[in-house]
Design an enzyme around this catalytic site. Structure first.
Site, PDB file in Angstrom:
ATOM      1  N   HIS A 270      68.263   5.680  83.540  1.00 48.80           N
ATOM      2  CA  HIS A 270      66.924   5.902  82.995  1.00 48.80           C
ATOM      3  C   HIS A 270      66.473   4.738  82.110  1.00 48.80           C
ATOM      4  O   HIS A 270      66.677   4.738  80.895  1.00 48.80           O
ATOM      5  CB  HIS A 270      66.920   7.210  82.186  1.00 48.80           C
ATOM      6  CG  HIS A 270      65.556   7.648  81.770  1.00 48.80           C
ATOM      7  ND1 HIS A 270      65.283   8.934  81.404  1.00 48.80           N
ATOM      8  CD2 HIS A 270      64.391   6.974  81.644  1.00 48.80           C
ATOM      9  CE1 HIS A 270      64.008   9.042  81.081  1.00 48.80           C
ATOM     10  NE2 HIS A 270      63.444   7.850  81.207  1.00 48.80           N
TER      11      HIS A 270
ATOM     12  N   HIS B 145      63.125   1.708  81.580  1.00 47.02           N
ATOM     13  CA  HIS B 145      61.792   1.224  81.954  1.00 47.02           C
ATOM     14  C   HIS B 145      61.820  -0.290  81.811  1.00 47.02           C
ATOM     15  O   HIS B 145      61.757  -0.801  80.689  1.00 47.02           O
ATOM     16  CB  HIS B 145      60.722   1.821  81.034  1.00 47.02           C
ATOM     17  CG  HIS B 145      60.655   3.328  81.075  1.00 47.02           C
ATOM     18  ND1 HIS B 145      59.732   4.011  81.826  1.00 47.02           N
ATOM     19  CD2 HIS B 145      61.412   4.284  80.470  1.00 47.02           C
ATOM     20  CE1 HIS B 145      59.911   5.331  81.666  1.00 47.02           C
ATOM     21  NE2 HIS B 145      60.924   5.513  80.846  1.00 47.02           N
TER      22      HIS B 145
ATOM     23  N   ARG C 262      59.648  -2.389  83.131  1.00 41.80           N
ATOM     24  CA  ARG C 262      58.268  -2.925  83.073  1.00 41.80           C
ATOM     25  C   ARG C 262      58.046  -4.072  84.075  1.00 41.80           C
ATOM     26  O   ARG C 262      57.980  -3.849  85.230  1.00 41.80           O
ATOM     27  CB  ARG C 262      57.916  -3.387  81.653  1.00 41.80           C
ATOM     28  CG  ARG C 262      58.351  -2.436  80.531  1.00 41.80           C
ATOM     29  CD  ARG C 262      57.531  -1.185  80.416  1.00 41.80           C
ATOM     30  NE  ARG C 262      57.762  -0.489  79.156  1.00 41.80           N
ATOM     31  CZ  ARG C 262      57.637   0.822  78.984  1.00 41.80           C
ATOM     32  NH1 ARG C 262      57.290   1.595  79.985  1.00 41.80           N
ATOM     33  NH2 ARG C 262      57.857   1.374  77.806  1.00 41.80           N
TER      34      ARG C 262
ATOM     35  N   ASN D 272      56.733   4.125  86.187  1.00 45.52           N
ATOM     36  CA  ASN D 272      55.424   4.114  85.513  1.00 45.52           C
ATOM     37  C   ASN D 272      55.045   2.690  85.124  1.00 45.52           C
ATOM     38  O   ASN D 272      54.933   2.329  83.961  1.00 45.52           O
ATOM     39  CB  ASN D 272      55.407   5.058  84.299  1.00 45.52           C
ATOM     40  CG  ASN D 272      56.466   4.739  83.264  1.00 45.52           C
ATOM     41  OD1 ASN D 272      57.532   4.211  83.589  1.00 45.52           O
ATOM     42  ND2 ASN D 272      56.181   5.029  82.017  1.00 45.52           N
TER      43      ASN D 272
ATOM     44  N   LYS E  68      60.482  10.066  90.736  1.00 49.04           N
ATOM     45  CA  LYS E  68      60.290  10.521  89.364  1.00 49.04           C
ATOM     46  C   LYS E  68      59.068  11.414  89.316  1.00 49.04           C
ATOM     47  O   LYS E  68      58.053  11.128  89.953  1.00 49.04           O
ATOM     48  CB  LYS E  68      60.089   9.296  88.452  1.00 49.04           C
ATOM     49  CG  LYS E  68      59.833   9.609  86.993  1.00 49.04           C
ATOM     50  CD  LYS E  68      61.067  10.154  86.306  1.00 49.04           C
ATOM     51  CE  LYS E  68      60.825  10.574  84.869  1.00 49.04           C
ATOM     52  NZ  LYS E  68      60.896   9.498  83.902  1.00 49.04           N
TER      53      LYS E  68
ATOM     54  N   HIS F  52      66.247  13.458  79.778  1.00 45.00           N
ATOM     55  CA  HIS F  52      66.167  13.665  78.323  1.00 45.00           C
ATOM     56  C   HIS F  52      65.883  15.106  77.877  1.00 45.00           C
ATOM     57  O   HIS F  52      64.787  15.401  77.406  1.00 45.00           O
ATOM     58  CB  HIS F  52      65.153  12.722  77.680  1.00 45.00           C
ATOM     59  CG  HIS F  52      63.841  12.563  78.407  1.00 45.00           C
ATOM     60  ND1 HIS F  52      63.104  13.624  78.867  1.00 45.00           N
ATOM     61  CD2 HIS F  52      63.138  11.459  78.749  1.00 45.00           C
ATOM     62  CE1 HIS F  52      62.015  13.177  79.451  1.00 45.00           C
ATOM     63  NE2 HIS F  52      62.015  11.866  79.399  1.00 45.00           N
TER      64      HIS F  52
ATOM     65  N   ASP G  51      66.885   5.858  78.218  1.00 43.50           N
ATOM     66  CA  ASP G  51      65.413   5.908  78.228  1.00 43.50           C
ATOM     67  C   ASP G  51      64.859   4.662  77.530  1.00 43.50           C
ATOM     68  O   ASP G  51      63.950   4.750  76.697  1.00 43.50           O
ATOM     69  CB  ASP G  51      64.873   7.190  77.596  1.00 43.50           C
ATOM     70  CG  ASP G  51      63.409   7.435  77.976  1.00 43.50           C
ATOM     71  OD1 ASP G  51      62.848   6.618  78.736  1.00 43.50           O
ATOM     72  OD2 ASP G  51      62.832   8.432  77.511  1.00 43.50           O
TER      73      ASP G  51
ATOM     74  N   GLY H  85      58.260   5.759  72.690  1.00 41.03           N
ATOM     75  CA  GLY H  85      59.512   5.246  73.240  1.00 41.03           C
ATOM     76  C   GLY H  85      60.052   4.068  72.465  1.00 41.03           C
ATOM     77  O   GLY H  85      59.311   3.385  71.732  1.00 41.03           O
TER      78      GLY H  85
HETATM   79  O1  DOR Z   1      59.086   7.867  75.133  1.00 41.55           O
HETATM   80  C1  DOR Z   1      58.740   7.671  76.297  1.00 41.55           C
HETATM   81  N1  DOR Z   1      58.470   6.427  76.758  1.00 41.55           N
HETATM   82  N2  DOR Z   1      58.602   8.709  77.116  1.00 41.55           N
HETATM   83  C2  DOR Z   1      58.075   8.574  78.340  1.00 41.55           C
HETATM   84  O2  DOR Z   1      57.988   9.541  79.040  1.00 41.55           O
HETATM   85  C3  DOR Z   1      57.584   7.268  78.817  1.00 41.55           C
HETATM   86  C4  DOR Z   1      58.272   6.173  78.140  1.00 41.55           C
HETATM   87  C5  DOR Z   1      57.592   4.854  78.374  1.00 41.55           C
HETATM   88  O3  DOR Z   1      57.380   4.486  79.536  1.00 41.55           O
HETATM   89  O4  DOR Z   1      57.298   4.157  77.405  1.00 41.55           O
HETATM   90 ZN    ZN Z   2      61.622   7.406  80.372  1.00 37.11          ZN
HETATM   91 ZN    ZN Z   3      60.435  10.700  80.117  1.00 32.33          ZN
END
Ligand code: DOR
Ligand code: ZN
Ligand code: ZN
Length: 453
Positions: free
Chosen positions: A61, A63, A65, A95, A146, A238, A311, A331
């Site tokens: 998990h 991100h 980017r 995302n 997802k 999470h 995360d 996040g």
């Molecule tokens: O804290 C978070 N950050 N929760 C999410 O669901 C998205 C993530 C993000 O992409 O920054």
């Molecule tokens: Zn996440």
């Molecule tokens: Zn999430």
């Protein structure tokens, strides 16, 4: 046989035991584990100075980017952070900008990732507009799908239970895992509206919008919608609340493939830390009261929680520092803090070493069908995390490889440090220095791709 590399003088975690041994590597695979006299000769030898070797850790998990969000993080900085934090494989969330949710966007992203990644990377997709495209996205290489329930991110209508059901059915038939962010969008919106009207904009107010019920409600909807789906695997990201964990435990009893994750944030911090760290401690779902934190720790110990995921959610410092909590990006980065925090829990006897390896390597490999990873064994990929188990040190966010150089864990004292990271037999990180070039990591795809008719 002449191996490419032999690692000597290490203590390795093998089948639940820590054994003194040497490890020989050939073409990116482990070819032998044994005593020094049993080792083949090698082009290169490294003395690991009795440090501990773990199967390469897998973070399912993150991100990363890149693309149009590269100002927050890109594949190079994100996978450098992974290597520095002891992770050899990371699974990237969809995302992105553009959103990863079609064959086209996935292909483009795979091409970019291939050239820039330093560790192994798998890419998630969101659900596509047309569900018929899902099997093709899976074949193209998506590691899973997802589903964000907290806001409408992909093209599956999260307000429509029938649509959810169809989505789970299609993923199930494709043998594709669905990873879920379980928070109920409509409840969040209602709560937020009321709070905004009353001008409640402080970090603490975030908790009143993202309550435990928000989490439980979304979990229940998802579980209900998947009731008649015979195949399929739901993985809840999470988990943060006691009731949420209970909901998952109940659902697991049905014998369905259901697993769940916790983040180190929700294990190490609680809502009182929001007063201390302010906007830096804002994440979604949020930190909760101590009773929840304790329930999660118990779930980790007992095995109700399957994986630990960071995360890793990088943002710029400016994005984390608005006046109103509703303007702040949610996040925090986690790739460089997860392992030391978990090792410190082991050191404090809150967690066994065996559970740590299960949560960060064995189970992630199992759940995502990465059959060549997760264990130190002859024939498996030579992904190795080397740690100095007893080293005390202080987390310094300013030294992160991630572009996001902030963390509530900044200046925390921890014990246990990843000192070397080998990915497919290549030394990628050595004492916090990245020593390979971008593009040396591999793109990983789900191995079992068979579909049911
Ligand atoms: O804290 C978070 N950050 N929760 C999410 O669901 C998205 C993530 C993000 O992409 O920054
Ligand atoms: Zn996440
Ligand atoms: Zn999430």
């Amino acid at each position: 046989m002449i191996a490419d590399l032999v690692l000597n003088n290490t203590k390795a975690y093998i089948k639940g035991e820590i054994l003194e041994c040497s490890i020989a590597i050939e073409e990116g695979k482990i070819v032998k584990i044994g005593r020094p006299p049993q080792m083949p000769s090698a082009d290169q030898k490294i003395n690991l100075q009795r440090m501990l070797t773990l199967p390469g850790l897998i973070d399912t998990h993150v991100h990363l980017r890149d693309e149009q969000k590269a100002y927050k993080e890109d594949f190079i900085s994100g996978t450098s952070a992974a290597a520095a934090g002891g992770f050899t494989t990371v699974l990237d969330m969809p995302n992105n900008q553009p959103l990863t949710n079609s064959v086209k966007t996935l292909k483009t992203r795979l091409e970019i990732a291939k050239k820039r990644t330093l560790v192994n990377v798998g890419l998630y997709s969101e659900f596509p507009k047309n569900l018929a495209e899902l099997p093709q996205i899976s074949r193209e290489g998506a590691i899973g799908f997802k589903l964000f329930m907290g806001n409408q991110v992909g093209d599956l209508n999260i307000d429509d239970d029938q649509a959810l059901k169809e989505g789970f059915k299609t993923a199930g038939k494709t043998n594709a895992i669905v990873a879920i962010h379980a928070e109920d969008k409509n409840q969040i919106m209602l709560n937020e509206q009321k709070l905004k009207q009353a001008k409640h904009n402080s970090p603490k107010d975030f908790l009143f919008a993202h309550t435990e019920q928000v989490e439980v409600q979304a979990m229940k909807r998802v579980i209900k919608a998947s009731e008649d789906v015979v195949d399929g695997h739901l993985h809840f990201c999470h988990v943060t609340s006691q009731q949420g964990l209970e909901t998952i435990k109940e659902a697991k009893k049905t014998g369905k493939k259901i697993t769940c994750e916790v983040t180190p944030n929700h294990l190490m911090l609680n809502s009182t830390d929001i007063a201390r760290y302010g906007m830096m401690a804002i994440m979604m779902p949020p930190l909760r009261d101590r009773t929840h934190q304790e329930a999660l720790m118990k779930g980790v110990k007992q095995g109700d929680i399957d994986t630990v995921g960071s995360d890793h959610a990088p943002h710029t410092f400016e994005e984390k520092t608005a006046d109103s909590v509703w303007e702040v990006k949610v996040g925090i980065p986690g790739l460089e803090t997860t392992l030391p925090l978990m090792l410190t829990l082991v050191k404090k006897d809150w967690l066994t070493f065996q559970r740590l390896v299960e949560l960060l390597a064995e189970k992630p490999a199992d759940i995502y069908g990465l059959t060549n990873k997760g264990k130190l064994e002859q024939g498996k990929d030579a992904d190795l995390t080397i740690i100095d188990y007893n080293r005390p040190w202080t987390i310094e966010a300013s030294k992160f490889k991630s572009k996001a150089k902030f963390s509530p864990f900044d200046k925390w004292k921890v014990v246990g440090k990843p000192t070397k990271t080998f990915v497919n037999g290549n030394l990628v990180m050595d004492e916090n220095e990245i020593i390979t070039k971008p593009g040396s990591g591999k793109i990983i795809r789900k191995e079992k791709q068979e579909t049911t008719p």
